[in-house]
Scaffold this motif. Structure first.
Motif, PDB file in Angstrom:
ATOM      1  N   LEU A 186     -27.423  17.662  52.452  1.00 33.02           N
ATOM      2  CA  LEU A 186     -27.031  16.955  53.062  1.00 33.02           C
ATOM      3  C   LEU A 186     -27.429  18.389  54.550  1.00 33.02           C
ATOM      4  CD1 LEU A 186     -23.402  15.334  53.208  1.00 33.02           C
ATOM      5  CD2 LEU A 186     -26.108  14.265  52.293  1.00 33.02           C
ATOM      6  N   LEU A 187     -28.275  17.736  55.265  1.00 33.62           N
ATOM      7  CA  LEU A 187     -28.391  18.819  56.427  1.00 33.62           C
ATOM      8  C   LEU A 187     -27.076  18.519  57.424  1.00 33.62           C
ATOM      9  CD1 LEU A 187     -30.217  21.032  56.786  1.00 33.62           C
ATOM     10  CD2 LEU A 187     -31.732  19.526  58.012  1.00 33.62           C
ATOM     11  N   ASP A 188     -27.192  19.440  57.889  1.00 37.77           N
ATOM     12  CA  ASP A 188     -26.040  18.596  58.928  1.00 37.77           C
ATOM     13  C   ASP A 188     -26.665  19.054  60.163  1.00 37.77           C
ATOM     14  OD1 ASP A 188     -24.073  18.896  56.709  1.00 37.77           O
ATOM     15  OD2 ASP A 188     -22.701  20.595  57.642  1.00 37.77           O
ATOM     16  N   ILE A 189     -26.281  18.522  60.613  1.00 39.19           N
ATOM     17  CA  ILE A 189     -26.759  18.153  62.919  1.00 39.19           C
ATOM     18  C   ILE A 189     -25.887  18.382  63.173  1.00 39.19           C
ATOM     19  CG2 ILE A 189     -28.465  16.654  64.301  1.00 39.19           C
ATOM     20  CD1 ILE A 189     -29.535  15.177  61.815  1.00 39.19           C
ATOM     21  N   SER A 190     -25.937  19.450  64.023  1.00 40.53           N
ATOM     22  CA  SER A 190     -24.501  19.837  64.231  1.00 40.53           C
ATOM     23  C   SER A 190     -24.389  19.594  67.030  1.00 40.53           C
ATOM     24  CB  SER A 190     -23.785  21.105  64.068  1.00 40.53           C
ATOM     25  OG  SER A 190     -22.285  21.076  64.899  1.00 40.53           O
ATOM     26  N   ALA A 191     -23.190  19.183  66.209  1.00 37.51           N
ATOM     27  CA  ALA A 191     -23.031  19.720  67.692  1.00 37.51           C
ATOM     28  C   ALA A 191     -21.921  19.922  68.873  1.00 37.51           C
ATOM     29  CB  ALA A 191     -24.062  18.351  69.108  1.00 37.51           C
ATOM     30  N   VAL A 192     -21.513  20.534  70.015  1.00 35.51           N
ATOM     31  CA  VAL A 192     -20.364  20.243  70.731  1.00 35.51           C
ATOM     32  C   VAL A 192     -20.668  18.996  71.183  1.00 35.51           C
ATOM     33  CG1 VAL A 192     -19.159  21.253  72.747  1.00 35.51           C
ATOM     34  CG2 VAL A 192     -19.798  22.713  70.316  1.00 35.51           C
ATOM     35  N   VAL A 218     -22.040  16.218  62.233  1.00 36.72           N
ATOM     36  CA  VAL A 218     -21.145  17.217  62.630  1.00 36.72           C
ATOM     37  C   VAL A 218     -21.027  17.235  64.187  1.00 36.72           C
ATOM     38  CG1 VAL A 218     -19.624  19.378  62.487  1.00 36.72           C
ATOM     39  CG2 VAL A 218     -21.376  18.766  60.708  1.00 36.72           C
ATOM     40  N   LEU A 219     -19.531  16.279  64.587  1.00 41.46           N
ATOM     41  CA  LEU A 219     -19.624  15.954  65.966  1.00 41.46           C
ATOM     42  C   LEU A 219     -18.232  17.469  66.341  1.00 41.46           C
ATOM     43  CD1 LEU A 219     -19.572  12.771  65.980  1.00 41.46           C
ATOM     44  CD2 LEU A 219     -21.654  14.013  66.217  1.00 41.46           C
ATOM     45  N   ILE A 220     -18.888  18.395  66.906  1.00 42.50           N
ATOM     46  CA  ILE A 220     -17.296  19.327  66.975  1.00 42.50           C
ATOM     47  C   ILE A 220     -17.027  19.085  68.540  1.00 42.50           C
ATOM     48  CG2 ILE A 220     -17.274  22.536  67.985  1.00 42.50           C
ATOM     49  CD1 ILE A 220     -18.323  21.653  64.981  1.00 42.50           C
ATOM     50  N   THR A 221     -15.244  19.288  69.090  1.00 38.37           N
ATOM     51  CA  THR A 221     -14.865  18.632  70.223  1.00 38.37           C
ATOM     52  C   THR A 221     -13.744  19.835  69.475  1.00 38.37           C
ATOM     53  OG1 THR A 221     -12.848  17.070  68.625  1.00 38.37           O
ATOM     54  CG2 THR A 221     -14.816  16.331  69.695  1.00 38.37           C
ATOM     55  N   THR A 248     -11.526  22.617  68.936  1.00 37.81           N
ATOM     56  CA  THR A 248     -11.434  23.248  67.212  1.00 37.81           C
ATOM     57  C   THR A 248     -11.439  22.209  66.113  1.00 37.81           C
ATOM     58  OG1 THR A 248      -9.530  23.225  67.155  1.00 37.81           O
ATOM     59  CG2 THR A 248     -10.207  25.239  67.910  1.00 37.81           C
ATOM     60  N   HIS A 249     -11.998  20.967  66.454  1.00 39.19           N
ATOM     61  CA  HIS A 249     -11.881  20.020  65.097  1.00 39.19           C
ATOM     62  C   HIS A 249     -13.621  19.513  64.965  1.00 39.19           C
ATOM     63  CE1 HIS A 249      -8.153  18.892  66.590  1.00 39.19           C
ATOM     64  NE2 HIS A 249      -8.058  19.551  67.478  1.00 39.19           N
ATOM     65  N   ARG A 250     -13.412  19.167  63.584  1.00 42.43           N
ATOM     66  CA  ARG A 250     -14.978  18.318  63.480  1.00 42.43           C
ATOM     67  C   ARG A 250     -14.838  16.709  62.716  1.00 42.43           C
ATOM     68  NH1 ARG A 250     -13.150  16.983  59.778  1.00 42.43           N
ATOM     69  NH2 ARG A 250     -13.708  17.548  57.181  1.00 42.43           N
ATOM     70  N   SER A 251     -15.548  16.329  63.487  1.00 38.01           N
ATOM     71  CA  SER A 251     -15.459  14.985  62.629  1.00 38.01           C
ATOM     72  C   SER A 251     -17.357  14.660  62.091  1.00 38.01           C
ATOM     73  CB  SER A 251     -15.268  13.863  63.884  1.00 38.01           C
ATOM     74  OG  SER A 251     -14.807  12.761  62.737  1.00 38.01           O
ATOM     75  N   LEU A 252     -17.496  14.371  60.869  1.00 32.91           N
ATOM     76  CA  LEU A 252     -18.291  14.041  59.756  1.00 32.91           C
ATOM     77  C   LEU A 252     -18.937  13.083  59.852  1.00 32.91           C
ATOM     78  CD1 LEU A 252     -17.297  16.646  56.881  1.00 32.91           C
ATOM     79  CD2 LEU A 252     -18.784  17.567  59.078  1.00 32.91           C
ATOM     80  N   CYS A 253     -20.223  12.468  59.889  1.00 32.40           N
ATOM     81  CA  CYS A 253     -19.860  11.203  59.738  1.00 32.40           C
ATOM     82  C   CYS A 253     -21.793  11.212  58.854  1.00 32.40           C
ATOM     83  CB  CYS A 253     -20.581  10.403  60.504  1.00 32.40           C
ATOM     84  SG  CYS A 253     -21.456   9.157  60.724  1.00 32.40           S
ATOM     85  N   ASP A 293     -16.742  27.033  64.859  1.00 31.86           N
ATOM     86  CA  ASP A 293     -16.931  25.511  64.444  1.00 31.86           C
ATOM     87  C   ASP A 293     -15.759  25.573  63.590  1.00 31.86           C
ATOM     88  OD1 ASP A 293     -18.545  24.761  62.357  1.00 31.86           O
ATOM     89  OD2 ASP A 293     -20.171  25.488  63.865  1.00 31.86           O
ATOM     90  N   THR A 294     -15.501  24.768  62.766  1.00 35.98           N
ATOM     91  CA  THR A 294     -14.415  24.585  61.884  1.00 35.98           C
ATOM     92  C   THR A 294     -15.485  24.142  60.434  1.00 35.98           C
ATOM     93  OG1 THR A 294     -13.203  22.634  62.297  1.00 35.98           O
ATOM     94  CG2 THR A 294     -11.686  24.827  62.694  1.00 35.98           C
TER      95      THR A 294
END
Ligand code: 26A
Length: 344
Positions: free
Chosen positions: A17-23, A125-128, A130-135, A293-294
């Motif tokens: 998977l390609l991660d699309i990550s943002a705060v 990858v939803l960064i909040t 020190t947490h990360r939520s993955l969809c 990020d974690t």
């Protein structure tokens, strides 16, 4: 690295998977009914997330996919290319090109199945903090089929490996491939390692997980995943040590090699559970300002572990290297590393 390892000694299967990550603000999670530190499969209602991240939140694109992450990290630490082989399914597009390039740059030997006309999978990858939520939108990754492993050159790679690692995540895609790799490992008396991967796996994929578990020599998981497994099994105690002991005591095909459970719990000590014994391995706590990020921390832990395990090192060394790798990855965006590994 002192000695030279056999090429392809370690084989893994997973979802590239390609991660699309943002705060993002917490409201963003709320809007999509997501929780911090979760990992879920995208449903139709999640599809706008990816575009929103790119358009509104300066998203970064990073190589991801749980098993591929672990194997890239193992390669980084080993410094010898092509020790690890990865199988998974991608599309024929730019994202597949990025994933392949990043994997090969790490020294990983990727053998993707290619599904034309289906896009390569992505993971929001939803960064909040020190947490990360993955969809995860698996897309092409969901099209992996067992015939890919049966192609003669790939079959030879599976047959020649000495160690096998597959995520619980892959249970959502192709249990027959998992069972085939597990059976090969069993027939050749070689270690087969799995990961509980996410709480939803135990909730919704318990049947294929239970089918694979008797073959599993080492099971990895974090505290939330272990709790979810225990709840799905209706075990009375939520105590992590008790859960670990019950996990290792479950049916095993090769009783001569008792199962081991390795449970991580963020910055609390890692638990190593073997039969009735539980050992703790401390984790170096990072200051909040050191944390980028974690995302990928659990995968990096496994990658560090595997890099030592394939060298026949003791479990103690494997876990210390897992902790080193996780600590490093947390200080970098996503499951990426910087510079040379410093584990000795
Ligand atoms: C089946 N699902 C949900 C998944 C994943 C996944 N990898 C495989 N299958 N959901 C998230 N990931 C990956 O996990 C990494 C962090 O541990 C993400 O791509 C991310 O790189």
């Amino acid at each position: 690295m002192t000695s030279t390892l056999q090429e392809g000694i370690l084989v893994g299967c997973g979802n590239p998977l390609l991660d699309i990550s943002a705060v993002v603000p917490l409201n963003f999670l709320k809007k999509y009914s997501m929780n911090e530190d979760d990992a879920i499969l995208a449903e139709d209602r999640h599809m706008p997330i990816y575009g929103e991240l790119v358009e509104g939140y300066q998203a970064e694109f990073l190589a991801g996919g749980s098993v591929q992450n672990s194997l890239r990290i193992a390669q980084w630490i080993l410094r010898q290319p092509r020790v690890a082989v990865f199988f998974g399914c991608v599309g024929e597009d730019r994202y597949a090109g990025i994933l392949k390039e990043k994997a090969q740059a790490a020294g990983l030997d990727v053998h993707y199945q290619v599904k034309k006309d289906v896009p390569t999978g992505t993971c929001a990858v939803l960064i909040t903090g020190t947490h990360r939520s993955l969809c995860a939108n698996l897309a092409a990754a969901n099209n992996f089929t067992i015939d890919h492993l049966e192609e003669p050159s790939n079959k030879a790679l599976v047959d020649n490996a000495q160690y096998y690692y597959i995520s619980g995540f892959f249970l959502t895609v192709n249990p027959p491939s998992i069972m085939q790799v597990a059976a090969t490992a069993h027939a050749k008396q070689r270690p087969f390692l799995m990961n509980l991967s996410a709480p939803f796996i135990s909730q919704f994929y318990m049947a294929p997980l239970l089918a694979a578990l008797p073959y599993v020599d080492i099971i990895f998981g974090n505290e939330a995943e272990a709790q979810s497994f225990a709840e799905a099994q209706q075990w009375p105690s939520g105590d992590l040590r008790e859960i670990g002991k019950r996990l290792v005591a479950m049916e095993k095909k090769n009783p001569a090699r008792p199962r081991i459970a390795i449970l991580t719990q963020g910055c609390d000590p890692v638990l190593l559970i073997q039969q009735d014994s539980v050992q703790e391995f401390p984790v170096t706590k990072l200051a909040v300002h050191e944390i980028v990020d974690t995302n990928g921390a659990g995968d990096a832990f496994v990658g560090g572990f595997l890099s030592q395990f394939v060298q026949g090192k003791s479990l103690d060394v494997c876990i210390r290297c897992g902790n080193y790798a996780a600590g490093h990855i947390i200080k970098n965006p996503g499951c990426t590393y910087s510079g040379e590994p410093e584990f000795v």
